[in-house]
Design an enzyme around this catalytic site. Structure first.
Site, mmCIF file in Angstrom:
data_model
loop_
_atom_site.group_PDB
_atom_site.id
_atom_site.type_symbol
_atom_site.label_atom_id
_atom_site.label_comp_id
_atom_site.label_asym_id
_atom_site.label_seq_id
_atom_site.Cartn_x
_atom_site.Cartn_y
_atom_site.Cartn_z
ATOM 1 N N SER A 64 -8.575 23.758 5.420
ATOM 2 C CA SER A 64 -9.868 24.587 5.795
ATOM 3 C C SER A 64 -10.828 23.616 6.215
ATOM 4 C CB SER A 64 -10.172 25.157 4.405
ATOM 5 O OG SER A 64 -9.174 26.120 4.038
HETATM 6 N N1 SAM Z 1 -6.729 24.743 0.473
HETATM 7 C C1 SAM Z 1 -5.879 24.069 1.143
HETATM 8 C C2 SAM Z 1 -6.256 22.844 1.594
HETATM 9 O O1 SAM Z 1 -7.292 22.300 1.122
HETATM 10 O O2 SAM Z 1 -5.463 22.158 2.494
HETATM 11 C C3 SAM Z 1 -5.597 25.031 2.481
HETATM 12 C C4 SAM Z 1 -4.962 26.386 2.109
HETATM 13 S S1 SAM Z 1 -4.158 27.260 3.571
HETATM 14 C C5 SAM Z 1 -5.712 27.694 4.353
HETATM 15 C C6 SAM Z 1 -3.663 28.608 2.618
HETATM 16 C C7 SAM Z 1 -2.358 28.315 1.919
HETATM 17 O O3 SAM Z 1 -1.834 29.531 1.321
HETATM 18 C C8 SAM Z 1 -1.295 28.014 2.828
HETATM 19 O O4 SAM Z 1 -0.569 26.597 2.326
HETATM 20 C C9 SAM Z 1 -0.111 28.922 2.319
HETATM 21 O O5 SAM Z 1 1.090 28.694 2.552
HETATM 22 C C10 SAM Z 1 -0.746 29.465 1.315
HETATM 23 N N2 SAM Z 1 -0.189 30.690 0.534
HETATM 24 C C11 SAM Z 1 0.050 31.877 1.225
HETATM 25 N N3 SAM Z 1 0.326 33.032 0.504
HETATM 26 C C12 SAM Z 1 0.429 32.302 -0.930
HETATM 27 C C13 SAM Z 1 0.995 32.973 -1.929
HETATM 28 N N4 SAM Z 1 1.293 34.154 -2.234
HETATM 29 N N5 SAM Z 1 1.077 32.220 -2.956
HETATM 30 C C14 SAM Z 1 0.566 30.821 -3.014
HETATM 31 N N6 SAM Z 1 0.385 30.161 -1.635
HETATM 32 C C15 SAM Z 1 0.349 30.943 -0.623
#
Ligand code: SAM
Length: 216
Positions: A64
């Site tokens: 993000s």
């Molecule tokens: N906070 C992270 C960082 O600092 O890099 C960025 C997160 S990214 C915007 C969103 C993440 O949520 C992705 O890696 C995606 O694979 C994960 N995601 C999506 N659905 C999910 C779920 N049901 N459970 C766990 N992770 C999930």
């Protein structure tokens, strides 16, 4: 030499993107000035790590924008005593910040390879107060509940009921809510078992995919 220039870029990021937009939590500002965000990017994007936007981290996912990380973290009102659940480990950058500011963190990622990479990197950075899980974070981690704080870093159509159940009374959840392409950042407080919501502004996240999220 390289290290110095990353430090400089980091200080500028905190001054120009974070403090100037109203973030005032000094512990958070110090953590963002210290944590080497460039280590959380694929090597070919490391020099863009301090840009004012999200960046790809592989597997169709993103790290993000620094300001969004700051806004969500400040909204959690961490004092250092909390047990935090993070859904969406991604690169592990947000996780590293949470680990600095809270007592312990449980982080869940649905993509195995991202979890492995984040776990290795946080180990190299000496972060110890974290547990990693691979799976559907929309179901939470019931065996580790209740959580004082929950942060969801992917977009959800609604607050996943298991996450609200696993939030402690008086606890705070921060989550982007809305459609697949556009959402509103929402802070949910659990008071008397009920959800009290504040709206923190528009945002755009990758979808939360799971049983209580979007379909793949
Ligand atoms: N906070 C992270 C960082 O600092 O890099 C960025 C997160 S990214 C915007 C969103 C993440 O949520 C992705 O890696 C995606 O694979 C994960 N995601 C999506 N659905 C999910 C779920 N049901 N459970 C766990 N992770 C999930």
């Amino acid at each position: 030499m390289v290290k110095e220039s990353h430090e400089l870029l980091r200080r500028r990021m905190v001054a120009n993107q974070i403090r100037s937009r109203g973030i005032r939590d000094e512990r958070l500002l110090a953590a963002m000035a210290d944590i080497p965000r460039h280590r959380f990017l694929p090597p070919h994007l490391a020099d863009r790590a301090y840009d004012d936007g999200p960046l790809p981290i592989g597997e169709g996912q993103t790290i993000s924008q620094p300001f969004i990380v700051a806004q969500m973290t400040e909204a959690l009102k961490l004092t250092g005593e909390e047990k935090v659940l993070e859904i969406g480990t991604g690169s592990g950058y947000q996780t590293a910040i949470l680990c600095r500011l809270a007592r312990e963190v449980v982080t869940v990622e649905r993509v195995f390879s991202l979890c492995v990479r984040a776990k290795e990197l946080l180990g190299e950075l000496g972060v110890e107060n974290v547990r990693f899980r691979v799976g559907d974070g929309t179901m939470g981690v019931p065996e580790a509940a209740p959580f004082d704080r929950i942060i969801v870093t992917a977009a959800a159509p609604e607050v996943p009921p298991p996450l609200f159940e696993q939030l402690a009374e008086g606890g705070i959840m921060v989550i982007p809510l809305g459609g697949r392409w556009e959402q509103e950042m929402v802070r949910v407080r659990k008071e008397g078992g009920m959800a009290k919501k504040d709206f923190l502004g528009g945002c755009r996240f990758v979808p939360l995919i799971g049983q209580c999220g979007f379909t793949d």
